[in-house]
Design a protein around this motif. Structure first.
Motif, PDB file in Angstrom:
ATOM      1  N   GLU A 182       0.805  -1.213   0.000  1.00  0.00           N
ATOM      2  CA  GLU A 182       0.000   0.000   0.000  1.00  0.00           C
ATOM      3  C   GLU A 182       0.842   1.270   0.000  1.00  0.00           C
ATOM      4  O   GLU A 182       0.473   2.259  -0.649  1.00  0.00           O
ATOM      5  N   CYS A 183       1.950   1.257   0.709  1.00  0.00           N
ATOM      6  CA  CYS A 183       2.742   2.483   0.916  1.00  0.00           C
ATOM      7  C   CYS A 183       4.011   2.548   0.079  1.00  0.00           C
ATOM      8  O   CYS A 183       4.703   3.572   0.110  1.00  0.00           O
ATOM      9  N   GLY A 184       4.327   1.493  -0.635  1.00  0.00           N
ATOM     10  CA  GLY A 184       5.476   1.556  -1.518  1.00  0.00           C
ATOM     11  C   GLY A 184       6.742   0.979  -0.909  1.00  0.00           C
ATOM     12  O   GLY A 184       6.757   0.540   0.243  1.00  0.00           O
ATOM     13  N   PRO A 185       7.821   0.985  -1.680  1.00  0.00           N
ATOM     14  CA  PRO A 185       9.062   0.343  -1.275  1.00  0.00           C
ATOM     15  C   PRO A 185       9.775   1.069  -0.132  1.00  0.00           C
ATOM     16  O   PRO A 185       9.505   2.241   0.149  1.00  0.00           O
ATOM     17  N   VAL A 186      10.677   0.353   0.501  1.00  0.00           N
ATOM     18  CA  VAL A 186      11.500   0.913   1.572  1.00  0.00           C
ATOM     19  C   VAL A 186      12.436   1.971   0.991  1.00  0.00           C
ATOM     20  O   VAL A 186      13.023   1.780  -0.073  1.00  0.00           O
ATOM     21  N   VAL A 187      12.540   3.092   1.685  1.00  0.00           N
ATOM     22  CA  VAL A 187      13.442   4.163   1.264  1.00  0.00           C
ATOM     23  C   VAL A 187      14.345   4.548   2.426  1.00  0.00           C
ATOM     24  O   VAL A 187      14.080   4.211   3.584  1.00  0.00           O
ATOM     25  N   GLU A 188      15.405   5.263   2.097  1.00  0.00           N
ATOM     26  CA  GLU A 188      16.357   5.713   3.118  1.00  0.00           C
ATOM     27  C   GLU A 188      16.061   7.136   3.577  1.00  0.00           C
ATOM     28  O   GLU A 188      16.340   7.498   4.721  1.00  0.00           O
ATOM     29  N   SER A 189      15.542   7.962   2.687  1.00  0.00           N
ATOM     30  CA  SER A 189      15.158   9.325   3.042  1.00  0.00           C
ATOM     31  C   SER A 189      14.202   9.859   1.980  1.00  0.00           C
ATOM     32  O   SER A 189      14.091   9.305   0.885  1.00  0.00           O
ATOM     33  N   TYR A 190      13.520  10.948   2.332  1.00  0.00           N
ATOM     34  CA  TYR A 190      12.504  11.530   1.453  1.00  0.00           C
ATOM     35  C   TYR A 190      13.034  12.769   0.743  1.00  0.00           C
ATOM     36  O   TYR A 190      13.910  13.469   1.272  1.00  0.00           O
ATOM     37  N   PRO A 191      12.482  13.085  -0.430  1.00  0.00           N
ATOM     38  CA  PRO A 191      12.748  14.403  -0.998  1.00  0.00           C
ATOM     39  C   PRO A 191      12.210  15.476  -0.041  1.00  0.00           C
ATOM     40  O   PRO A 191      11.193  15.260   0.629  1.00  0.00           O
ATOM     41  N   THR A 192      12.864  16.601   0.022  1.00  0.00           N
ATOM     42  CA  THR A 192      12.440  17.634   0.972  1.00  0.00           C
ATOM     43  C   THR A 192      11.041  18.164   0.681  1.00  0.00           C
ATOM     44  O   THR A 192      10.404  18.750   1.566  1.00  0.00           O
ATOM     45  N   TRP A 193      10.555  17.957  -0.544  1.00  0.00           N
ATOM     46  CA  TRP A 193       9.212  18.437  -0.901  1.00  0.00           C
ATOM     47  C   TRP A 193       8.119  17.414  -0.588  1.00  0.00           C
ATOM     48  O   TRP A 193       6.928  17.707  -0.761  1.00  0.00           O
ATOM     49  N   HIS A 194       8.466  16.225  -0.135  1.00  0.00           N
ATOM     50  CA  HIS A 194       7.476  15.187   0.143  1.00  0.00           C
ATOM     51  C   HIS A 194       6.584  15.614   1.302  1.00  0.00           C
ATOM     52  O   HIS A 194       7.072  16.152   2.307  1.00  0.00           O
TER      53      HIS A 194
END
Length: 221
Positions: free
Chosen positions: A43-55
């Motif tokens: 539902e929420c998508g793949p594992v990431v290490e950090s987000y874009p600052t605009w997220h």
């Protein structure tokens, strides 16, 4: 090496499972935790290490000091033992986790997404922890491969970066800005958040802003 989204997602999921599902769980408890984790990722998508600052998940920060991970500095007091997905994160504080839920409910509204929090009835990280899922639900446009459409990602990036002209003295290079604008992990032209077409559009627009001189003289590193 070329960025391979499928490989990055698979590797991230294995690390996520190792971190969140206690080794001593067995039988029905382990199956329940694994099934819940798979459902959340779907539902929420793949594992990431950090987000874009605009997220939307990290956007409520001090505009002089952008954030790439959910923390008290962008509206989430009480988060602990946290792992991140493209459009949500799981945090496992000890206690009842109500501080996190209350904090999410206080977040300002966002024009293109809704942030919500729910307590999970499953064992993640530790039996004494209270797993909370904070979810980012995008409105109107469905996400393809969990990637934010160009028509949304580009204006969100612009809203984030344009005000910087008021205090910026030197313009950062694209190489420096890439993890902040594409998120991590990323390649030279895409990430788990945006497609190659979107990333190239963002690069072109960012470099145009730099070339205008609005941020000051370009840094050379």
């Amino acid at each position: 090496m070329a960025f391979r989204a499928d490989e990055a997602a698979a590797a991230g999921y294995e690390k996520l499972k190792t971190y969140l599902i206690p080794r001593h769980l067995s039988g029905a408890e382990r199956n329940k935790s694994e099934e819940q984790l798979l459902q959340i990722v779907s539902e929420c998508g793949p594992v990431v290490e950090s987000y874009p600052t605009w997220h939307p998940l990290v956007r409520n920060h001090d505009e002089h000091n952008p954030e790439t991970l959910p923390s008290e500095r962008c509206g989430y007091p009480g988060v602990d033992h946290t792992r991140y997905l493209a459009h949500g994160f799981i945090t496992c504080p000890y206690g009842d986790g109500q501080q996190v839920i209350d904090a999410v409910n206080r977040l300002p509204s966002h024009p293109t997404a809704t942030i919500s929090a729910e307590r999970l009835n499953v064992i993640f990280y530790n039996e004494s922890a209270s797993p909370i899922l904070v979810r980012c639900q995008w409105e109107n446009d469905p996400l393809e491969d969990y990637q934010v459409p160009k028509r949304i990602a580009v204006p969100l990036m612009l809203e984030q970066e344009l005000p910087c002209w008021r205090w910026s003295q030197r313009a950062e290079t694209w190489e420096t800005m890439r993890p902040y604008l594409l998120g991590e992990p990323h390649g030279s032209r895409s990430s788990l958040f945006v497609s190659q077409d979107t990333a190239l559009a963002m690069k072109k627009i960012y470099l145009s802003m730099v070339e205008s001189g609005m941020f000051g003289s370009p840094k050379t590193h």
